[in-house]
Motif scaffolding. Structure first.
Motif, PDB file in Angstrom:
ATOM      1  N   ASN A 177      26.475  -1.143  86.693  1.00 45.92           N
ATOM      2  CA  ASN A 177      25.704   0.049  86.329  1.00 45.92           C
ATOM      3  C   ASN A 177      24.494   0.279  87.237  1.00 45.92           C
ATOM      4  N   SER A 178      24.586  -0.199  88.482  1.00 47.76           N
ATOM      5  CA  SER A 178      23.498   0.028  89.442  1.00 47.76           C
ATOM      6  C   SER A 178      23.233   1.519  89.654  1.00 47.76           C
ATOM      7  N   LEU A 179      24.298   2.311  89.771  1.00 49.59           N
ATOM      8  CA  LEU A 179      24.135   3.750  90.013  1.00 49.59           C
ATOM      9  C   LEU A 179      23.375   4.415  88.874  1.00 49.59           C
ATOM     10  N   GLU A 180      23.650   3.997  87.659  1.00 50.19           N
ATOM     11  CA  GLU A 180      22.942   4.546  86.504  1.00 50.19           C
ATOM     12  C   GLU A 180      21.445   4.251  86.593  1.00 50.19           C
ATOM     13  N   ILE A 181      21.101   3.037  86.980  1.00 43.67           N
ATOM     14  CA  ILE A 181      19.691   2.665  87.126  1.00 43.67           C
ATOM     15  C   ILE A 181      19.041   3.468  88.241  1.00 43.67           C
ATOM     16  N   CYS A 182      19.758   3.638  89.339  1.00 41.78           N
ATOM     17  CA  CYS A 182      19.241   4.448  90.453  1.00 41.78           C
ATOM     18  C   CYS A 182      18.921   5.868  89.998  1.00 41.78           C
ATOM     19  N   ASN A 183      19.807   6.454  89.233  1.00 37.64           N
ATOM     20  CA  ASN A 183      19.600   7.832  88.764  1.00 37.64           C
ATOM     21  C   ASN A 183      18.409   7.935  87.824  1.00 37.64           C
ATOM     22  N   ILE A 184      18.172   6.909  87.027  1.00 40.33           N
ATOM     23  CA  ILE A 184      17.011   6.903  86.132  1.00 40.33           C
ATOM     24  C   ILE A 184      15.714   6.963  86.946  1.00 40.33           C
ATOM     25  N   PHE A 185      15.631   6.156  87.992  1.00 40.84           N
ATOM     26  CA  PHE A 185      14.418   6.151  88.816  1.00 40.84           C
ATOM     27  C   PHE A 185      14.311   7.434  89.637  1.00 40.84           C
ATOM     28  N   LYS A 186      15.428   7.968  90.056  1.00 39.79           N
ATOM     29  CA  LYS A 186      15.409   9.227  90.795  1.00 39.79           C
ATOM     30  C   LYS A 186      14.852  10.361  89.937  1.00 39.79           C
ATOM     31  N   SER A 187      15.223  10.374  88.665  1.00 37.34           N
ATOM     32  CA  SER A 187      14.726  11.416  87.756  1.00 37.34           C
ATOM     33  C   SER A 187      13.270  11.158  87.357  1.00 37.34           C
ATOM     34  N   LYS A 188      12.846   9.907  87.462  1.00 35.31           N
ATOM     35  CA  LYS A 188      11.488   9.533  87.075  1.00 35.31           C
ATOM     36  C   LYS A 188      10.464   9.918  88.131  1.00 35.31           C
ATOM     37  N   ASP A 189      10.849   9.842  89.412  1.00 38.75           N
ATOM     38  CA  ASP A 189       9.901  10.081  90.507  1.00 38.75           C
ATOM     39  C   ASP A 189      10.665  10.668  91.693  1.00 38.75           C
ATOM     40  N   HIS A 190      10.207  11.823  92.178  1.00 40.34           N
ATOM     41  CA  HIS A 190      10.912  12.529  93.253  1.00 40.34           C
ATOM     42  C   HIS A 190      10.900  11.766  94.576  1.00 40.34           C
ATOM     43  N   ARG A 191      10.075  10.745  94.685  1.00 37.41           N
ATOM     44  CA  ARG A 191      10.018   9.961  95.927  1.00 37.41           C
ATOM     45  C   ARG A 191      11.223   9.029  96.072  1.00 37.41           C
ATOM     46  N   PHE A 192      11.960   8.829  94.984  1.00 35.01           N
ATOM     47  CA  PHE A 192      13.199   8.052  95.064  1.00 35.01           C
ATOM     48  C   PHE A 192      14.339   8.972  95.491  1.00 35.01           C
ATOM     49  N   LEU A 193      15.014   8.597  96.560  1.00 30.13           N
ATOM     50  CA  LEU A 193      16.142   9.363  97.081  1.00 30.13           C
ATOM     51  C   LEU A 193      17.385   8.497  96.989  1.00 30.13           C
ATOM     52  N   LEU A 194      18.480   9.063  96.503  1.00 30.86           N
ATOM     53  CA  LEU A 194      19.694   8.279  96.259  1.00 30.86           C
ATOM     54  C   LEU A 194      20.834   8.726  97.168  1.00 30.86           C
ATOM     55  N   PHE A 195      21.484   7.739  97.783  1.00 31.36           N
ATOM     56  CA  PHE A 195      22.670   7.984  98.605  1.00 31.36           C
ATOM     57  C   PHE A 195      23.784   7.097  98.054  1.00 31.36           C
TER      58      PHE A 195
END
Length: 281
Positions: free
Chosen positions: A48-66
């Motif tokens: 569930n790494s992708l799920e965690i990544c998306n949580i942080f991406k929605s929390k702060d716009h400075r997180f960018l996900l690829f």
């Protein structure tokens, strides 16, 4: 902070590290230096790494996900480098942790000719509140190409997240995707072929996790890839360094007859011997 302050791009490759990823990303979020972007490259994780990544991406716009197909850590880091917009690059593996002042205290030492700012580190297993001593003392290291070539893993090695790399020097440098271990060593060597000054921060601002499931504890894997890395390094050395590196390899091999026999009988290493013979003749 004012926009004139340099942007730092933090690059995190991630493959099935969900159990550690939140702590890693929280250490980014907690940075006292605020002008950063964090590029998380999810390398085809099946947990569930992708799920965690998306949580942080929605929390702060400075997180960018690829989110990419699994092709290995080096490829993921290279994608991060291709996409990074920062003036400085901070690498961070998805199970390691940054001290909250890692970036701030590093940039405080930057000079006009600085190309690299290195901080010291500690190791840990379960919690950074119970750290262990590092496996080397970086305060005693002279950071230059020759030392990294000849003393790496004999007297020291530098976890990749200890460094803060000037992005302009990295424009033509990428991680070797053919190697599954020791790719960091090759990367450091390529970086130190350039002329710049290195600043050292004598503070332990990086936490290196001793992960029992990590690549570095798979000894057979490490041994085979170390041999491949040494071949790659030798084949890309300038002539002035080839005999020195060859002598290093011979000294290491002389410690175990089994390894020496492998190198002696291996066709690739026989080619190395022949090249050295021609150089010295």
């Amino acid at each position: 902070m004012q926009s004139k302050e340099p942007l730092v791009s933090i690059i995190i490759p991630c493959y099935n590290q969900a159990q550690f990823l939140e702590e890693t990303l929280n250490s980014v979020l907690a940075q006292s230096y605020k002008n950063w972007e964090c590029l998380i490259v999810n390398d085809g994780s099946t947990d569930n790494s992708l799920e965690i990544c998306n949580i942080f991406k929605s929390k702060d716009h400075r997180f960018l996900l690829f989110d990419i197909e699994n092709k290995g850590r080096s490829n993921a880091r290279n994608i991060g480098l291709d996409q990074a917009k920062g003036d400085w690059i901070q690498f961070l593996d998805s199970d390691d942790v940054l001290h909250k002042d890692k970036i701030l205290n590093s940039l405080a030492l930057q000079k006009k000719k600085s190309g690299m700012i290195i901080t010291d580190f500690l190791r840990f297993r379960k919690t950074i509140n119970k750290p262990r001593r590092a496996f080397c003392d970086l305060s005693k290291v002279d950071f230059n190409y020759e030392n990294i070539l000849l003393q790496w893993e004999l007297k020291f090695s530098i976890p990749i997240h200890c460094g803060l790399f000037k992005k302009s020097i990295l424009n033509s440098i990428r991680f070797n995707t053919d190697l599954n271990a020791n790719e960091d060593w090759c990367f450091w060597l390529e970086f130190y072929k350039n002329e710049f000054s290195t600043e050292y921060v004598n503070q332990k601002l990086v936490f290196y996790r001793m992960n029992p499931n990590g690549t570095v504890v798979n000894f057979d894997h490490m041994e085979e890839n170390t041999k491949l890395a040494k071949l790659h390094i030798f084949n890309n050395l300038e002539d002035q360094y080839k005999s020195m590196f060859f002598n290093r390899v011979i000294k290491e091999l002389s410690k175990t007859k089994h390894d020496f026999k492998f190198y002696k009988d291996n066709i690739f290493y026989r080619k190395v011997f022949y090249k050295i013979k021609r150089l010295l003749s």
